[in-house]
Design an enzyme around this catalytic site. Structure first.
Site, PDB file in Angstrom:
ATOM      1  N   HIS A 220       1.893   5.603  -0.592  1.00 14.84           N
ATOM      2  CA  HIS A 220       1.522   5.349  -1.917  1.00 14.84           C
ATOM      3  C   HIS A 220       2.527   5.841  -2.747  1.00 14.84           C
ATOM      4  CE1 HIS A 220      -1.065   4.050  -4.801  1.00 14.84           C
ATOM      5  NE2 HIS A 220      -2.177   4.672  -4.570  1.00 14.84           N
TER       6      HIS A 220
ATOM      7  N   ASP B 267       1.933   0.395  -4.179  1.00 21.87           N
ATOM      8  CA  ASP B 267       0.402   0.467  -4.852  1.00 21.87           C
ATOM      9  C   ASP B 267      -0.282  -0.473  -3.981  1.00 21.87           C
ATOM     10  OD1 ASP B 267       1.359   2.435  -6.718  1.00 21.87           O
ATOM     11  OD2 ASP B 267       2.157   0.987  -7.962  1.00 21.87           O
TER      12      ASP B 267
END
Length: 430
Positions: A403, A407
């Site tokens: 992450h 995304d």
């Protein structure tokens, strides 16, 4: 004259190896290139061939011992020849690997030691340089947490800082960015003792963890600490692929290859990676490193653990080439015939827990990659297509991603594109 057998360099980042098993015993005859012993490293388990023919005169490293690369582990000579009694070179033996609970015992190479009348500053500088010898993973962790590796007393060979050293330091909570000199560091408050895994008198069986199992554990813990893992899952209709597979599999078998679901997924995946370069990248501090080559890792389950051979430049292969590569690498992985460079340099990994019946999996990213694809089982399920009920072969694909870089929206676009390629697979590719 006796031939010395050394611990091979199984890849440029490999500093040591563990003798798992001696295939030959002292006194056994052996031919050149005949398997002599089996080793385990951070990257691969492999059988090592003999560098010469003759009789195994002496075994210098026992099974289970870890030694630096280029250490002499055995000697081969003519029948009746006696083993040489020459002293071993410094730094040629290590008692335990950096991943073990005990410290590594290794002598500092004589050439690296400062002479007796050298200034103290030179000795300190040399010691600091030895401590900074570490893998890229260690240096990235140190950079991320603002750690000066020179502050650490490495337990590796020649003072080398290992992953275990750096992770223990991070976990200790010591001040990293503004840490004073080592001699002035205040004692770290001891962590509360972990709860015992079993009670006294409990009916249990205890056995030592295997070398590969320990290495896998170290890598997985390091990955979880390095990357914030997030997962997205898509359900894919494999009807089109199943149709093409049934039509073409005899043709592929005649060419000596098996046309598997994995090959279809690999082909569609490399095309999707090319569309979304963020999936084929690494993070280096504050920089993103985009890899131009797509080197696809295909996880293979072994009895003692998991190994990931790599198909180099997978996007340059057609379906037959991908099928042959998967079949060849997985077969040699199970027979321990892989070479060091065949398990290195991966840029994206596919793992398939579905072959064991798992509906889907949540795999851990293989560092320094930023994404991994988990493939679930292909099962016939009742689905709704154009407002009509149908029975179709369905499969869940799970993307695990870092992450820090990827995304949820990006992961969704990647999986959607992969899904469309699989559901509308072009028969011309096969």
């Amino acid at each position: 004259m006796a031939t010395e057998v050394v611990m091979p360099q199984m890849g440029e980042s490999i500093a040591e190896g563990t003798i798992v098993r001696w295939i030959k015993k002292v006194g056994d005859a052996i031919d050149r290139d005949e398997p002599l012993f089996e080793i385990s490293t951070d990257k691969v388990d492999a059988e090592i061939p003999s560098p010469g023919a003759g009789v195994l005169l002496e075994i210098m490293v026992k099974e289970g011992e870890t030694v630096p690369v280029n250490s002499v582990v055995a000697r081969i000579g003519a029948a009746g020849e006696k083993a040489a009694s020459a002293p071993e070179p410094a730094a040629s033996r290590a008692v335990e690997s950096a991943g073990d609970t005990g410290p590594v015992v290794a002598a500092t190479p004589t050439a690296a030691a400062p002479v007796a009348d050298a200034p103290v500053e030179y000795a300190n500088e040399l010691e600091a340089r030895l401590r900074t010898r570490s893998s890229p993973v260690v240096r990235n962790i140190a950079k991320k947490h603002g750690i000066d590796i020179r502050q650490l007393n490495g337990s590796g060979i020649s003072g080398r800082v290992t992953k275990k050293d750096i992770l223990d330091f991070v976990e200790s909570g010591a001040n990293t960015k503004t840490a004073p000199a080592v001699a002035d560091v205040a004692p770290v408050t001891a962590k509360p003792a972990a709860k015992a895994p079993f009670a006294p008198g409990e009916n249990v069986r205890i056995e030592p963890m295997g070398i590969m199992r320990k290495k896998i554990g170290e890598h997985m813990v390091s990955s979880i600490r390095t990357s914030p893992h997030v997962y997205s899952a898509y359900e894919v209709d494999f009807g089109r692929i199943d149709e093409i597979r049934q039509k073409k599999k005899a043709e592929y078998e005649a060419a000596g290859a098996k046309l598997t679901y994995t090959a279809f997924i690999a082909k569609a995946t490399v095309d999707t990676i090319r569309q979304f370069p963020f999936s084929n990248a690494s993070i280096d501090g504050d920089n993103i490193v985009y890899k131009r080559d797509i080197n696809l890792g295909i996880a293979v389950a072994l009895d003692q653990g998991l190994i990931v051979p790599v198909i180099k430049n997978a996007d340059e292969r057609n379906m037959l080439g991908i099928c042959r590569a998967i079949q060849d690498l997985s077969g040699r992985a199970r027979s321990k015939q892989l070479k060091a460079d065949e398990v290195q340099g991966g840029t994206f990994t596919i793992t398939n827990p579905g072959i064991f019946g798992a509906v889907f999996g949540l795999p851990i990213i293989s560092q320094p990659q930023v994404a991994i694809l988990g493939v679930g089982s292909v099962d016939k399920r009742v689905v709704v297509i154009d407002d009509m009920i149908a029975i179709r072969p369905m499969c869940y694909l799970t993307l695990g991603y870092d992450h820090r870089l990827i995304d949820g929206a990006d992961a969704g676009r990647f999986l959607q594109a992969l899904k469309e390629r699989l559901q509308d697979f072009d028969e011309g590719w096969v």
